[in-house]
Design a protein around this motif. Structure first.
Motif, PDB file in Angstrom:
ATOM      1  N   GLU A  28     -27.370  34.374 -50.436  1.00 15.42           N
ATOM      2  CA  GLU A  28     -27.787  35.537 -49.323  1.00 15.42           C
ATOM      3  C   GLU A  28     -26.436  35.560 -48.423  1.00 15.42           C
ATOM      4  OE1 GLU A  28     -31.216  38.319 -47.848  1.00 15.42           O
ATOM      5  OE2 GLU A  28     -31.587  35.937 -49.054  1.00 15.42           O
ATOM      6  N   GLY A  29     -26.688  34.398 -47.543  1.00 14.44           N
ATOM      7  CA  GLY A  29     -26.346  34.018 -46.516  1.00 14.44           C
ATOM      8  C   GLY A  29     -24.389  34.514 -46.511  1.00 14.44           C
ATOM      9  N   ALA A  36     -20.788  41.046 -42.726  1.00 15.85           N
ATOM     10  CA  ALA A  36     -20.591  41.809 -41.426  1.00 15.85           C
ATOM     11  C   ALA A  36     -19.157  41.283 -40.295  1.00 15.85           C
ATOM     12  CB  ALA A  36     -21.255  40.322 -40.441  1.00 15.85           C
ATOM     13  N   MET A  37     -18.378  40.306 -41.526  1.00 23.36           N
ATOM     14  CA  MET A  37     -16.994  39.505 -41.170  1.00 23.36           C
ATOM     15  C   MET A  37     -16.502  41.921 -41.135  1.00 23.36           C
ATOM     16  SD  MET A  37     -16.170  35.638 -41.693  1.00 23.36           S
ATOM     17  CE  MET A  37     -15.009  36.046 -41.130  1.00 23.36           C
ATOM     18  N   SER A  38     -16.555  41.561 -42.860  1.00 22.17           N
ATOM     19  CA  SER A  38     -15.378  42.910 -43.225  1.00 22.17           C
ATOM     20  C   SER A  38     -15.806  44.279 -42.030  1.00 22.17           C
ATOM     21  CB  SER A  38     -15.560  42.854 -44.979  1.00 22.17           C
ATOM     22  OG  SER A  38     -15.443  45.066 -45.187  1.00 22.17           O
ATOM     23  N   GLU A  42     -13.385  46.536 -39.974  1.00 23.90           N
ATOM     24  CA  GLU A  42     -13.145  47.567 -39.878  1.00 23.90           C
ATOM     25  C   GLU A  42     -13.390  48.207 -39.082  1.00 23.90           C
ATOM     26  OE1 GLU A  42     -15.381  49.011 -43.148  1.00 23.90           O
ATOM     27  OE2 GLU A  42     -14.753  48.335 -44.646  1.00 23.90           O
ATOM     28  N   GLU A  43     -13.658  48.276 -37.770  1.00 26.57           N
ATOM     29  CA  GLU A  43     -14.039  48.711 -36.919  1.00 26.57           C
ATOM     30  C   GLU A  43     -13.246  48.607 -36.093  1.00 26.57           C
ATOM     31  OE1 GLU A  43     -17.087  47.814 -33.007  1.00 26.57           O
ATOM     32  OE2 GLU A  43     -17.704  48.220 -34.938  1.00 26.57           O
ATOM     33  N   GLN A  44     -13.002  47.408 -35.733  1.00 22.30           N
ATOM     34  CA  GLN A  44     -11.524  46.788 -35.168  1.00 22.30           C
ATOM     35  C   GLN A  44     -10.180  47.560 -35.877  1.00 22.30           C
ATOM     36  OE1 GLN A  44     -11.246  42.307 -35.252  1.00 22.30           O
ATOM     37  NE2 GLN A  44     -12.699  42.051 -33.417  1.00 22.30           N
TER      38      GLN A  44
END
Length: 54
Positions: A28-29, A36-38, A42-44
């Motif tokens: 799960e972690g 979160a990294m993905s 995408e945001e960057q």
């Protein structure tokens, strides 16, 4: 969803009942970190493309 992604999900579904609580927590972690990294990547990329256009 690609065939590879479907196969990964099927394999996880088959293995999950046999996993210990610790293994499930680790999985799960790992999934949460990857998600979160993905999202951050995408945001960057979105911010970079907006800077080029604007």
């Amino acid at each position: 969803m690609s065939e590879k992604e479907k196969q990964i999900i099927k394999t996880l579904a088959d293995k999950l009942p046999a996993m210990s609580e610790r293994e499930r927590g680790y999985l799960e972690g790992t999934i949460a970190t990857a998600a979160a990294m993905s999202s951050k990547k995408e945001e960057q990329e979105k911010n970079n493309s907006e800077k080029k256009v604007g």
